[in-house]
Design a protein around this motif. Sequence first.
Motif, PDB file in Angstrom:
ATOM      1  N   SER A 117      68.575  21.785 126.914  1.00  0.00           N
ATOM      2  CA  SER A 117      68.189  21.422 125.544  1.00  0.00           C
ATOM      3  C   SER A 117      67.978  22.689 124.714  1.00  0.00           C
ATOM      4  CB  SER A 117      66.903  20.586 125.559  1.00  0.00           C
ATOM      5  OG  SER A 117      65.817  21.399 126.012  1.00  0.00           O
ATOM      6  N   LEU A 118      67.873  22.513 123.385  1.00  0.00           N
ATOM      7  CA  LEU A 118      67.647  23.663 122.514  1.00  0.00           C
ATOM      8  C   LEU A 118      66.320  24.339 122.834  1.00  0.00           C
ATOM      9  CD1 LEU A 118      68.912  22.270 119.078  1.00  0.00           C
ATOM     10  CD2 LEU A 118      70.118  23.756 120.701  1.00  0.00           C
ATOM     11  N   ALA A 119      65.301  23.552 123.189  1.00  0.00           N
ATOM     12  CA  ALA A 119      64.011  24.130 123.549  1.00  0.00           C
ATOM     13  C   ALA A 119      64.136  24.976 124.813  1.00  0.00           C
ATOM     14  CB  ALA A 119      62.977  23.020 123.744  1.00  0.00           C
ATOM     15  N   GLY A 120      64.946  24.496 125.776  1.00  0.00           N
ATOM     16  CA  GLY A 120      65.156  25.264 126.990  1.00  0.00           C
ATOM     17  C   GLY A 120      65.924  26.547 126.728  1.00  0.00           C
ATOM     18  N   GLN A 121      66.904  26.491 125.855  1.00  0.00           N
ATOM     19  CA  GLN A 121      67.674  27.689 125.506  1.00  0.00           C
ATOM     20  C   GLN A 121      66.791  28.704 124.779  1.00  0.00           C
ATOM     21  OE1 GLN A 121      71.626  26.950 123.775  1.00  0.00           O
ATOM     22  NE2 GLN A 121      71.467  24.818 124.448  1.00  0.00           N
ATOM     23  N   LEU A 122      65.943  28.211 123.905  1.00  0.00           N
ATOM     24  CA  LEU A 122      65.048  29.104 123.181  1.00  0.00           C
ATOM     25  C   LEU A 122      64.067  29.787 124.131  1.00  0.00           C
ATOM     26  CD1 LEU A 122      64.216  30.108 120.331  1.00  0.00           C
ATOM     27  CD2 LEU A 122      62.569  28.226 120.260  1.00  0.00           C
ATOM     28  N   ALA A 123      63.587  29.062 125.146  1.00  0.00           N
ATOM     29  CA  ALA A 123      62.664  29.644 126.114  1.00  0.00           C
ATOM     30  C   ALA A 123      63.329  30.762 126.907  1.00  0.00           C
ATOM     31  CB  ALA A 123      62.140  28.561 127.046  1.00  0.00           C
ATOM     32  N   VAL A 124      64.595  30.574 127.271  1.00  0.00           N
ATOM     33  CA  VAL A 124      65.332  31.624 127.982  1.00  0.00           C
ATOM     34  C   VAL A 124      65.480  32.864 127.098  1.00  0.00           C
ATOM     35  CG1 VAL A 124      67.600  32.243 128.912  1.00  0.00           C
ATOM     36  CG2 VAL A 124      66.551  30.047 129.513  1.00  0.00           C
ATOM     37  N   ALA A 125      65.800  32.658 125.834  1.00  0.00           N
ATOM     38  CA  ALA A 125      65.932  33.795 124.917  1.00  0.00           C
ATOM     39  C   ALA A 125      64.630  34.569 124.814  1.00  0.00           C
ATOM     40  CB  ALA A 125      66.367  33.304 123.539  1.00  0.00           C
ATOM     41  N   HIS A 126      63.503  33.849 124.792  1.00  0.00           N
ATOM     42  CA  HIS A 126      62.208  34.523 124.669  1.00  0.00           C
ATOM     43  C   HIS A 126      61.827  35.270 125.940  1.00  0.00           C
ATOM     44  CE1 HIS A 126      60.482  33.741 120.731  1.00  0.00           C
ATOM     45  NE2 HIS A 126      61.079  32.546 120.749  1.00  0.00           N
ATOM     46  N   VAL A 127      62.307  34.835 127.091  1.00  0.00           N
ATOM     47  CA  VAL A 127      62.047  35.587 128.324  1.00  0.00           C
ATOM     48  C   VAL A 127      62.656  36.989 128.206  1.00  0.00           C
ATOM     49  CG1 VAL A 127      62.662  35.754 130.766  1.00  0.00           C
ATOM     50  CG2 VAL A 127      61.771  33.613 129.855  1.00  0.00           C
ATOM     51  N   VAL A 128      63.887  37.066 127.702  1.00  0.00           N
ATOM     52  CA  VAL A 128      64.550  38.365 127.522  1.00  0.00           C
ATOM     53  C   VAL A 128      63.776  39.225 126.531  1.00  0.00           C
ATOM     54  CG1 VAL A 128      66.676  39.515 126.795  1.00  0.00           C
ATOM     55  CG2 VAL A 128      66.791  37.367 128.087  1.00  0.00           C
ATOM     56  N   ILE A 129      63.365  38.631 125.425  1.00  0.00           N
ATOM     57  CA  ILE A 129      62.626  39.380 124.401  1.00  0.00           C
ATOM     58  C   ILE A 129      61.272  39.829 124.942  1.00  0.00           C
ATOM     59  CG2 ILE A 129      61.524  39.198 122.134  1.00  0.00           C
ATOM     60  CD1 ILE A 129      63.784  37.269 121.332  1.00  0.00           C
ATOM     61  N   ASN A 130      60.569  38.949 125.641  1.00  0.00           N
ATOM     62  CA  ASN A 130      59.266  39.301 126.207  1.00  0.00           C
ATOM     63  C   ASN A 130      59.374  40.447 127.205  1.00  0.00           C
ATOM     64  OD1 ASN A 130      58.115  37.253 124.697  1.00  0.00           O
ATOM     65  ND2 ASN A 130      58.090  35.772 126.385  1.00  0.00           N
ATOM     66  N   ARG A 131      60.432  40.457 128.001  1.00  0.00           N
ATOM     67  CA  ARG A 131      60.625  41.549 128.953  1.00  0.00           C
ATOM     68  C   ARG A 131      60.815  42.886 128.233  1.00  0.00           C
ATOM     69  NH1 ARG A 131      64.175  39.894 134.313  1.00  0.00           N
ATOM     70  NH2 ARG A 131      62.782  38.247 135.071  1.00  0.00           N
ATOM     71  N   ALA A 132      61.610  42.885 127.170  1.00  0.00           N
ATOM     72  CA  ALA A 132      61.858  44.128 126.431  1.00  0.00           C
ATOM     73  C   ALA A 132      60.581  44.673 125.801  1.00  0.00           C
ATOM     74  CB  ALA A 132      62.919  43.898 125.360  1.00  0.00           C
ATOM     75  N   LYS A 133      59.631  43.797 125.481  1.00  0.00           N
ATOM     76  CA  LYS A 133      58.388  44.222 124.843  1.00  0.00           C
ATOM     77  C   LYS A 133      57.267  44.517 125.849  1.00  0.00           C
ATOM     78  CE  LYS A 133      59.119  41.576 120.567  1.00  0.00           C
ATOM     79  NZ  LYS A 133      58.575  40.472 119.708  1.00  0.00           N
ATOM     80  N   SER A 134      57.464  44.146 127.108  1.00  0.00           N
ATOM     81  CA  SER A 134      56.364  44.196 128.080  1.00  0.00           C
ATOM     82  C   SER A 134      56.042  45.591 128.588  1.00  0.00           C
ATOM     83  CB  SER A 134      56.700  43.296 129.268  1.00  0.00           C
ATOM     84  OG  SER A 134      57.775  43.847 130.026  1.00  0.00           O
ATOM     85  N   GLY A 135      57.006  46.488 128.581  1.00  0.00           N
ATOM     86  CA  GLY A 135      56.807  47.798 129.184  1.00  0.00           C
ATOM     87  C   GLY A 135      57.077  47.817 130.677  1.00  0.00           C
ATOM     88  N   ARG A 136      57.357  46.683 131.262  1.00  0.00           N
ATOM     89  CA  ARG A 136      57.651  46.578 132.691  1.00  0.00           C
ATOM     90  C   ARG A 136      59.146  46.509 132.965  1.00  0.00           C
ATOM     91  NH1 ARG A 136      54.166  41.395 134.247  1.00  0.00           N
ATOM     92  NH2 ARG A 136      55.254  41.733 136.240  1.00  0.00           N
ATOM     93  N   PHE A 137      59.934  46.329 131.900  1.00  0.00           N
ATOM     94  CA  PHE A 137      61.384  46.204 132.014  1.00  0.00           C
ATOM     95  C   PHE A 137      62.019  47.163 131.006  1.00  0.00           C
ATOM     96  CE2 PHE A 137      59.532  42.226 133.424  1.00  0.00           C
ATOM     97  CZ  PHE A 137      60.278  41.895 134.557  1.00  0.00           C
ATOM     98  N   PRO A 138      63.336  47.283 130.999  1.00  0.00           N
ATOM     99  CA  PRO A 138      63.991  48.114 129.977  1.00  0.00           C
ATOM    100  C   PRO A 138      63.563  47.713 128.572  1.00  0.00           C
ATOM    101  CG  PRO A 138      65.570  47.535 131.683  1.00  0.00           C
ATOM    102  CD  PRO A 138      64.312  46.750 131.982  1.00  0.00           C
ATOM    103  N   LYS A 139      63.591  48.661 127.666  1.00  0.00           N
ATOM    104  CA  LYS A 139      63.066  48.431 126.320  1.00  0.00           C
ATOM    105  C   LYS A 139      64.052  47.728 125.386  1.00  0.00           C
ATOM    106  CE  LYS A 139      59.921  52.377 126.488  1.00  0.00           C
ATOM    107  NZ  LYS A 139      59.517  53.661 125.848  1.00  0.00           N
ATOM    108  N   SER A 140      65.313  47.710 125.725  1.00  0.00           N
ATOM    109  CA  SER A 140      66.303  47.062 124.861  1.00  0.00           C
ATOM    110  C   SER A 140      66.705  45.715 125.450  1.00  0.00           C
ATOM    111  CB  SER A 140      67.547  47.944 124.704  1.00  0.00           C
ATOM    112  OG  SER A 140      68.247  48.048 125.942  1.00  0.00           O
ATOM    113  N   LEU A 141      67.217  44.846 124.606  1.00  0.00           N
ATOM    114  CA  LEU A 141      67.656  43.532 125.071  1.00  0.00           C
ATOM    115  C   LEU A 141      68.838  43.665 126.027  1.00  0.00           C
ATOM    116  CD1 LEU A 141      67.398  41.506 121.725  1.00  0.00           C
ATOM    117  CD2 LEU A 141      65.686  41.742 123.528  1.00  0.00           C
TER     118      LEU A 141
END
Length: 229
Positions: free
Chosen positions: A129-153
């Motif tokens: 669903s669109l909600a599920g797709q949006l959640a996946v997109a936010h996982v990538v964004i959250n990782r880039a902002k977390s400092g625990r993963f690479p900084k770029s998408l």
Amino acid sequence: MSRILNAASAAAVGMTATAMLLLAEPGFASDLAASANLPAITLPGADAPQRDPADATTTSEQPVVTLPQSPLSENPDSERRDEPAAEPKPALDIDSLAELVAATDRPAEIDPELRCLAGAVYFESRGESLAGQLAVAHVVINRAKSGRFPKSLCGVVHQPSQFSFVRHGKMPAIRNAAQWNNAVAIAQIARDGSWKTQAPGALFFHARYVSPGWRKTRVASIDNHIFYR
């Protein structure tokens, strides 16, 4: 002796009379000023004295000062005119994520970061669903902002052993244009933060049919994915 005094008196009177006649002669004052090399004085409203162009003996001419003219007076068209302010665009009346996806225009050129994010949405959740797709997109964004993963998408998406669809550092070819356009719109919405995700703060997800045994905090379960942080 008296004759000598009378002659001197007569001579003085004659010289005085001659001087008075010369002073009364027109043009004497101006000739006198020119001979003394003095600047001519022109009274307000009077015409300036005309000089003979052939006269090269005058070296004390007063400089002519020309005041700068106002730019507005030189060019009336350059005057500042108050232009009406642009009217603000009306806010979209969006009641659902589907409406927001439909109203989101695909950019003429997709920048690399957006392409990587849309690729994660497309290959990981295009059947969700669109909600599920949006959640996946936010996982990538959250990782880039977390400092625990690479900084770029793109760094997050191409990190080794993280997303199974990435093979040898590359994404597969896009085969469904409609689903790709939908993924691009979801990626834009997620990057802009224009719609709230149902899995806030999620950094991980897996399909329901696997059990990795993670000791992580479960955030949400959407469609075929379970999200953690």
